[in-house]
Design a protein around this motif. Structure first.
Motif, PDB file in Angstrom:
ATOM      1  N   LEU A  18      -9.834-105.348 -47.719  1.00  0.00           N
ATOM      2  CA  LEU A  18      -9.672-104.468 -48.872  1.00  0.00           C
ATOM      3  C   LEU A  18      -9.603-103.011 -48.433  1.00  0.00           C
ATOM      4  O   LEU A  18      -8.736-102.246 -48.872  1.00  0.00           O
ATOM      5  N   LEU A  19     -10.526-102.628 -47.557  1.00  0.00           N
ATOM      6  CA  LEU A  19     -10.533-101.256 -47.062  1.00  0.00           C
ATOM      7  C   LEU A  19      -9.252-100.949 -46.287  1.00  0.00           C
ATOM      8  O   LEU A  19      -8.676 -99.867 -46.419  1.00  0.00           O
ATOM      9  N   GLY A  20      -8.812-101.925 -45.474  1.00  0.00           N
ATOM     10  CA  GLY A  20      -7.645-101.694 -44.626  1.00  0.00           C
ATOM     11  C   GLY A  20      -6.331-101.706 -45.374  1.00  0.00           C
ATOM     12  O   GLY A  20      -5.503-100.804 -45.218  1.00  0.00           O
ATOM     13  N   SER A  21      -6.131-102.726 -46.219  1.00  0.00           N
ATOM     14  CA  SER A  21      -4.827-102.870 -46.864  1.00  0.00           C
ATOM     15  C   SER A  21      -4.688-102.012 -48.108  1.00  0.00           C
ATOM     16  O   SER A  21      -3.604-101.486 -48.389  1.00  0.00           O
ATOM     17  N   VAL A  22      -5.779-101.846 -48.843  1.00  0.00           N
ATOM     18  CA  VAL A  22      -5.700-101.122 -50.112  1.00  0.00           C
ATOM     19  C   VAL A  22      -6.072 -99.656 -49.948  1.00  0.00           C
ATOM     20  O   VAL A  22      -5.324 -98.759 -50.338  1.00  0.00           O
ATOM     21  N   MET A  23      -7.240 -99.386 -49.331  1.00  0.00           N
ATOM     22  CA  MET A  23      -7.676 -98.005 -49.202  1.00  0.00           C
ATOM     23  C   MET A  23      -6.699 -97.186 -48.360  1.00  0.00           C
ATOM     24  O   MET A  23      -6.391 -96.039 -48.685  1.00  0.00           O
ATOM     25  N   MET A  38     -11.046-103.813 -41.364  1.00  0.00           N
ATOM     26  CA  MET A  38     -10.493-102.628 -41.989  1.00  0.00           C
ATOM     27  C   MET A  38      -9.337-102.083 -41.152  1.00  0.00           C
ATOM     28  O   MET A  38      -8.275-101.716 -41.678  1.00  0.00           O
ATOM     29  N   ILE A  39      -9.551-102.054 -39.839  1.00  0.00           N
ATOM     30  CA  ILE A  39      -8.516-101.559 -38.921  1.00  0.00           C
ATOM     31  C   ILE A  39      -7.397-102.575 -38.757  1.00  0.00           C
ATOM     32  O   ILE A  39      -6.210-102.265 -38.860  1.00  0.00           O
ATOM     33  N   ASP A  40      -7.788-103.818 -38.509  1.00  0.00           N
ATOM     34  CA  ASP A  40      -6.827-104.878 -38.220  1.00  0.00           C
ATOM     35  C   ASP A  40      -5.828-105.060 -39.365  1.00  0.00           C
ATOM     36  O   ASP A  40      -4.606-105.080 -39.152  1.00  0.00           O
ATOM     37  N   THR A  41      -6.350-105.172 -40.586  1.00  0.00           N
ATOM     38  CA  THR A  41      -5.469-105.362 -41.735  1.00  0.00           C
ATOM     39  C   THR A  41      -4.668-104.107 -42.025  1.00  0.00           C
ATOM     40  O   THR A  41      -3.495-104.185 -42.424  1.00  0.00           O
ATOM     41  N   GLY A  42      -5.284-102.948 -41.818  1.00  0.00           N
ATOM     42  CA  GLY A  42      -4.566-101.700 -42.032  1.00  0.00           C
ATOM     43  C   GLY A  42      -3.356-101.578 -41.135  1.00  0.00           C
ATOM     44  O   GLY A  42      -2.265-101.170 -41.579  1.00  0.00           O
ATOM     45  N   VAL A  43      -3.510-101.948 -39.869  1.00  0.00           N
ATOM     46  CA  VAL A  43      -2.384-101.869 -38.930  1.00  0.00           C
ATOM     47  C   VAL A  43      -1.294-102.868 -39.302  1.00  0.00           C
ATOM     48  O   VAL A  43      -0.100-102.519 -39.349  1.00  0.00           O
ATOM     49  N   GLN A  44      -1.685-104.103 -39.586  1.00  0.00           N
ATOM     50  CA  GLN A  44      -0.693-105.131 -39.869  1.00  0.00           C
ATOM     51  C   GLN A  44       0.041-104.885 -41.183  1.00  0.00           C
ATOM     52  O   GLN A  44       1.214-105.219 -41.325  1.00  0.00           O
ATOM     53  N   THR A  45      -0.670-104.290 -42.150  1.00  0.00           N
ATOM     54  CA  THR A  45      -0.064-104.046 -43.456  1.00  0.00           C
ATOM     55  C   THR A  45       0.720-102.744 -43.496  1.00  0.00           C
ATOM     56  O   THR A  45       1.861-102.701 -43.967  1.00  0.00           O
ATOM     57  N   TRP A  46       0.110-101.668 -42.981  1.00  0.00           N
ATOM     58  CA  TRP A  46       0.690-100.342 -43.142  1.00  0.00           C
ATOM     59  C   TRP A  46       1.310 -99.783 -41.862  1.00  0.00           C
ATOM     60  O   TRP A  46       1.993 -98.755 -41.925  1.00  0.00           O
ATOM     61  N   GLY A  47       1.072-100.435 -40.715  1.00  0.00           N
ATOM     62  CA  GLY A  47       1.666 -99.950 -39.476  1.00  0.00           C
ATOM     63  C   GLY A  47       3.179 -99.870 -39.537  1.00  0.00           C
ATOM     64  O   GLY A  47       3.776 -98.820 -39.233  1.00  0.00           O
TER      65      GLY A  47
END
Length: 395
Positions: A344-349, A207-216
């Protein structure tokens, strides 16, 4: 075939996966501008990609019962080698979506099969080596982020050239499965209950890893007046710190124990996300992303290692080697689904919750990462088994 060659080939597979993903995600602001996507539309495109990556992992799980992971990995890499140029060079939005769909399926197959190869090699070596493989993924991500920085002023079409790398790596000498029967007897039930506890921790990590790479990069781009050439620093700082900790991960776990390392990492993760959420400047946000990478780096490799040990024993010792490996491969492919729940949680939410302000989007994982603290004890027996396993010589 010497294990060292298979280990190098598998590391190259991890590196390729990280490089491709980061070379694309660091260009998301440009991709968004090219097609005129809103944050919500971009979130839906990423949702499609992640769901199809889950489909790719399910395909890998199904085929792993009859085909070895080397063949699956080659197939996934070849699919990515085709999909990346298609999505980068797409002349129309529909072609771009098709390229993203193909990339998503290939992503899932490669994610699952690289980890199948890694746990098989770890079993052969008889000692923990998963962190180094995930470190190779991180190194590839660093290269991908650097490509994003270097091509920031160029058109997205330039990134099509990275499709050459998976084409080359697809022909590397991966580890073949032992000869023998590979059909899984129905009686060999897999103990999913302990695996799920480890899997929940992996969900929180991805959730964190994808969130950073996608939205960072988008966080720096949308929240501050960050120079365009510096937006990729969000992912790059995160990856550099993560890679450094993964290289030291085996020693840290051996010295302080998995529970302490994971719990301290969760606290560091929450604190560093707070730095990001409340950052007054883009430079402070980059520092927060770097601290975050250091905090959560070892969760994924320890998770896959633990799941493989559970799947392989204790009854696995009495199985034909090929049957045991088929079971472990199938379990790793299914366990990889936790990756995509987190993605899903990281990139979409993160994008949907943070559509008005990505500060709000990153505030959610700031709280949820603390869930790793009570889950840390689930890693102890599995890590201990790996550490105490016999160490046959391997070249």
């Amino acid at each position: 075939m010497p294990l060292s060659r298979a280990r190098a080939a598998t590391a190259a597979g991890f590196l390729t996966q990280g490089l491709i993903l980061l070379s694309l995600t660091t260009r998301l602001p440009d991709i968004q501008d090219k097609w005129g996507f809103s944050d919500v539309t971009l979130s839906l495109v990423l949702l499609m990609m992640v769901l199809l990556a889950g489909v790719g992992s399910v395909i890998a799980e199904t085929l792993a019962k009859r085909r070895d992971s080397a063949l699956l990995l080659r197939s996934g890499l070849l699919l990515i080698a085709v999909a990346v140029p298609v999505l980068c060079l797409a002349p129309a939005e529909g072609v771009f979506i098709a390229g993203m769909a193909g990339y998503g399926i290939g992503l899932g197959v490669v994610d699952a099969s690289t980890n199948m190869q890694a746990v098989a090699l770890e079993h052969r070596y008889g000692r923990p080596i998963l962190p180094s493989f995930h470190g190779a993924w991180t190194l590839g991500g660093v290269f991908g982020a650097l490509i994003g920085l270097a091509t920031a002023s160029a058109s997205v079409e330039v990134n099509a050239v990275v499709g050459v790398l998976p084409l080359v790596v697809a022909f590397a000498p991966f580890l073949p499965r032992d000869h023998g029967p590979t059909e899984l007897p129905e009686a060999l039930a897999v103990p999913w209950r302990p695996i799920v506890l480890v899997g929940v921790a992996m969900v929180l990590f991805y959730m964190i890893d994808t969130g950073v790479q996608t939205w960072g990069p988008l966080f720096l781009d949308h929240t501050f007046t960050t120079p365009e050439r510096y937006v990729a620093l969000a992912a790059l700082a995160y990856l550099l710190a993560s890679g450094a900790v993964r290289l030291a991960g085996d020693g840290l776990v051996a010295r302080f124990g998995a529970v302490l390392v994971l719990r301290v990492g969760a606290l560091v993760g929450a604190a560093s996300l707070a730095v990001v959420v409340f950052s007054p400047t883009w430079q402070v946000a980059v520092l927060g992303f770097a601290l975050l990478g250091a905090g959560v780096a070892v969760v994924a490799p320890l998770s896959f290692s633990a799941a493989a040990r559970i799947a392989g024993g204790p009854d696995g010792a009495g199985l034909e080697p090929a049957v045991r490996q088929a079971r472990v491969d199938a379990v790793i492919a299914r366990f990889n689904q936790f990756n995509y729940v987190g993605a899903l949680l990281g990139s979409v939410m993160t994008g949907l919750v943070g559509q008005d302000s990505l500060r709000v989007g990153f505030a959610v994982p700031m709280v949820l990462v603390l869930g790793i603290i009570p889950l840390a004890t689930a890693f102890v027996p599995k890590v201990a088994e790996v550490v105490s396993a016999p160490r046959p010589s391997a070249s």
